[in-house]
Design an enzyme around this catalytic site. Structure first.
Site, PDB file in Angstrom:
ATOM      1  CD  GLU B 190      -2.560  -1.868   0.601  1.00  0.00           C
ATOM      2  OE1 GLU B 190      -2.707  -1.271  -0.476  1.00  0.00           O
ATOM      3  OE2 GLU B 190      -3.160  -2.929   0.874  1.00  0.00           O
ATOM      4  CG  ASP B 351      -3.357  -2.367  -7.282  1.00  0.00           C
ATOM      5  OD1 ASP B 351      -2.269  -2.650  -6.766  1.00  0.00           O
ATOM      6  OD2 ASP B 351      -4.363  -2.070  -6.627  1.00  0.00           O
TER       7      ASP B 351
END
Lengths: 329, 526
Positions: B190, B351
């Site tokens: 993250e 991502d």
């Protein structure tokens, strides 16, 4: 708490204690049964549930108990379940429904599949269209799915016997603290403990934990509290929290001291010193005198286009918002 | 020399979901969908770059849980079975749509897509995708980054520094197991960073990591080149900041490419659209409607009346978007180039599963960006972070600000009203793991197996995915169950180790289920 102490309490008080301990199905017990149940629960060497879990179960239990769900029909329970947002309940039997309502998801039998759920279609944009780039993990749309893995789980037990206070930074303006104080709760005794209060004292800490901090916030919580957010803090500042216990007669004792937590920075650094570094074994790749600061004069940015602080309601606005015009083709 | 440098960074990660105790398990589909829609297209586009001798430089982090799942024989076998079922469904669809040319062609497209995926996975890669990625790294088109062991959110674990060290160390060990070399960089889960984390990375030989824009903008002292060059942390590890504009053009709900009306609509899936009786044989248990991956419509616009998808038009649009992206980056670089002693660097992390899974045309867009940048080397040049440090080893020293790439830029996504209960248990378990490692310094036999399994259970509980899914309300029951299951198993191991009454049969059962990291050594917690 001894049997004598419990006997002196009213049924109502005993119920409160039982629920705090996460005991279920106690609302219809007689006083003697209640006392026996409580004594049995207290004789266990360690609590099978951590305080946090206890508290959550307790809330669910009291919510159902307050509505007298034991006497209600299946239909009424179904309505209650839907009102509380529980899914996949329509085909449950009364006992199963009751179990769901009192929050026993980890011992309940597998739940029948919920009604078919078709997600709303007018999605003009695919789900990458998050308001900002959070990480969109691959997921199936929110179809309630009674995953069979849940059926044989338990709450993580806690066997901790030492006081512990932990402080975590959430963002530049807020900390989160949790604590477990089993040693002192046991020493003081549960009933006396609940008559007192917790005092949370937040202190700034200079760099490297030097002890010249000042107290910035002090607030009280019920003695049963186990966690708290701490808000209205300053970015890039280190804090420590002390948890104190104030007994009913006013005496105050420090029970635990947290780790040091530092709130993140949320503004440009005031320091414009430039120091270059070349790892050993490499020839320097630029003369260290030729550079121009790109920040802040040459860069600007639309407010809200990067995340810190701008769009969090109630937080102090950031100085010198950087506005970078988005180039249009 | 190019006007600007572009580092395209993809982060490939899925939580470890493997349930041998069930014949089929719904959440395992996350992996199967990503293999078909993202990982295989990515491998194929990189292979084409090698074949055509395109100077492609792509950076990819492959998380250890993902690598362990891709390497798992049970999941490989289940994936092939799943593909075979989809091939049968797509074949049935070509028969059903025969009278409507637009839909018939789409059904054929899916039949070909699934058939090719099977051929690629089974015949070409022998079910071993990690090896395929390794070969592409060795061929020089790909730089693979490491990641923390189970994608633990490190800023919220570091009350016990050994827990953070173990996440980093095991991530690096797994990298070496799969890629036969030491990693240059690490993807912080993250993008979660706190000052001091770089010292741990430095101790394990890591040379760079990536953070969000504001981590660099708010670095101390102020960064001379903003995010257009990395900074060195005081430990000497380089930190690269995300280029906000590159991200926005791909992610943004308003300006982002994936929302284009020509692109395939993610939600209109035959898993929802067709008769239940017709699709039931293809649905995983418990038989609820779920997406099956056959989608016939394009986004069309803000309407319920969706038009049929046209792959040709979508591909053309992806090429246009790639052209726009390259032009914008070049223009942006030109603006700052004269103020810098080197071409501005733009780091664009995404991502990986965005490309192909969420944004079906994403792999076409990516390939087009790579090829357009290669075709005009004077404008934008692709580079990897490690290559950048070779070319420009001199950089400013600054400490990035604590941050993440989650909502609002800090830690609140993983520490919210919904998920904060996790941390007291995770912290306690980490303390107990350290205690076990100290108490049993040289365990052997059954004790050793139990200690290694305790490390696996702790690591699995620490995965940032559970907190994220609980906070987002997506599969929250499953995520909660996973946290509790791993913590319960850990606690039972802890208690039975301390009491010297290990249950070998039970240990074997959980070890066969939570079989991540076969080579883990609990002494990493010493």
């Amino acid at each position: 708490m001894t049997k004598d102490e419990l006997t002196k309490k009213t049924v109502k008080e005993l119920l409160v204690i039982a629920r705090r301990k996460g005991l279920r199905g106690v609302s219809r017990l007689r006083k003697a049964q209640l006392i026996a149940t409580l004594l049995a629960a207290m004789s266990a060497p360690l609590s099978p549930h951590p305080p946090q879990a206890r508290r959550r179960v307790s809330v669910r239990t009291s919510r159902v108990a307050a509505t007298g769900s034991g006497q209600q029909t299946r239909k009424q329970l179904l309505a209650l379940a839907k009102q509380q947002g529980l899914t996949g309940v329509s085909r449950l039997r009364k006992a199963q429904l009751l179990a769901r309502l009192v929050g026993a998801p980890f011992s309940a039998p597998p739940v029948a599949p919920p009604p078919l759920h078709i997600p709303p279609l007018p999605a003009a944009l695919p789900p990458v269209a998050a308001p900002h780039p959070t990480t969109p993990h691959i997921t199936v749309p929110a179809t309630p799915h009674p995953s069979p893995v849940q059926t044989h789980l338990q709450e993580p037990p806690s066997g901790q016997q030492e006081n512990r206070v932990v402080l975590l930074a959430r963002d530049p303006y807020q900390l989160y603290a949790y604590w477990d104080l089993p040693a002192d709760q046991t020493r003081i005794g549960q009933s006396a403990w609940e008559e007192g209060q917790l005092v949370v004292r937040v202190i700034t800490v200079a760099a490297h934990g030097a002890p010249n901090g000042r107290e910035v916030i002090t607030f009280t919580l019920p003695a049963t509290a186990t966690e708290s957010y701490i808000s209205a803090l300053q970015p890039a500042t280190s804090y420590r929290a002390d948890i104190c216990y104030r007994s009913a007669d006013g005496r105050c004792t420090v029970l635990g001291r947290s780790n040091i937590a530092t709130t993140p920075r949320a503004t440009l650094s005031a320091s414009t010193t430039v120091q270059w570094f070349t790892p050993p074994g490499y020839a320097p790749s630029l003369p260290s005198t030729t550079y121009t600061h790109l920040l802040p004069s040459t860069l600007s940015r639309e407010p809200g286009s990067w995340y810190p602080g701008h769009d969090v309601p109630g937080l102090p606005s950031l100085p010198a918002p950087l506005v970078l015009p988005v180039p249009r083709s | 020399m190019a006007k600007g440098l572009l580092a395209l960074v993809l982060h490939a990660h899925l939580p470890f979901v493997r349930h041998p105790e069930y014949e089929e398990f719904l959440e395992e589909s996350w992996l199967y969908e990503a293999i078909t829609e993202t990982y295989i297209p990515l491998l194929r586009l990189l292979e084409r770059a090698v074949q055509d001798q395109i100077p492609c430089r792509l950076t990819l982090s492959l998380s250890p849980p993902l690598l362990n799942m891709l390497d798992d024989a049970l999941l490989q076998d289940r994936y092939v079975r799943r593909l075979e079922r989809l091939i049968a469904l797509a074949a049935k669809e070509t028969a059903r749509t025969r009278s409507d040319l637009a839909f018939y062609r789409l059904a054929q497209m899916y039949l070909e897509l699934f058939t090719q995926a099977r051929a690629t996975f089974v015949d070409r890669y022998h079910c071993n995708l990690p090896q395929a990625f390794r070969q592409l790294q060795d061929a020089g088109v790909l730089e693979i980054m490491s990641c923390a062991a189970t994608h633990g959110y490190l800023p919220l674990l570091h009350v016990n520094e050994k827990a953070v060290r173990a996440q980093v160390r095991i991530g690096i060990d797994e990298y070496q197991r799969f890629f036969m070399r030491a990693p240059a960089g690490i993807w912080l889960p993250e993008c979660g960073y706190y000052p001091g984390l770089d010292e741990i990375l430095q101790a394990y030989g890591i040379r760079y990591f990536i953070v969000d824009t504001h981590a660099i903008m708010y670095a101390t002292p102020r960064p001379v080149y903003a995010t257009y060059a990395p900074v060195y942390c005081p430990s000497g590890v380089a930190a690269y900041g995300r280029d906000a504009d590159s991200s926005k053009q791909v992610w943004s709900s308003h300006e982002g490419y994936p929302g284009d009306p020509q692109y395939r609509d993610f939600y209109r899936d035959i898993g929802y659209d067709l008769d239940e009786a017709y699709i039931r044989p293809y649905l995983p248990p418990p038989g609820d409607r779920v997406p099956l991956g056959i989608k016939y419509y394009r986004i069309t616009g803000h309407t319920n009346e969706k038009a049929p998808y046209d792959p040709q038009q979508a591909r053309e649009r992806a090429t246009e978007h790639a052209r726009h992206f390259v032009a914008e980056r070049t223009q942006h670089a030109e603006r700052f180039a004269e103020k810098m002693d080197r071409p501005p660097l733009m780091v664009a992390p995404y991502d990986a599963e965005l490309f192909g899974h969420w944004w079906f045309e994403g792999p076409w867009w990516l390939e087009s960006v790579i090829r357009q940048a290669a075709a005009e080397p004077g404008t934008l040049q692709l580079i990897t972070p490690a290559e950048y440090l070779q070319r420009f080893p001199t950089n400013q020293i600054a400490t990035p600000a604590a941050s993440s790439w989650g909502a609002h830029g800090y830690h609140a996504v993983w520490l919210s009203d919904a998920n904060r209960w996790i941390y007291r248990h995770l912290h306690q378990a980490a303390d107990r793991m350290v205690e076990l490692a100290a108490r049993f310094p040289q365990a052997e036999g059954l004790q050793r197996r139990a200690l290694d399994q305790a490390a696996r259970e702790l690591l699995l509980a620490q995965s940032s995915d559970w907190a994220f899914l609980i906070e987002q309300g997506t599969a929250p029951q499953y995520a909660t169950a996973r946290v509790k299951q791993h913590l319960s198993r850990f606690t039972q191991l802890y208690e039975t180790l301390c009491a010297d009454r290990l249950d070998e049969a039970w240990l074997s059962t959980i070890a066969s289920q939570d079989n991540i990291f076969p080579a883990v050594d609990y002494r990493v917690y010493r």
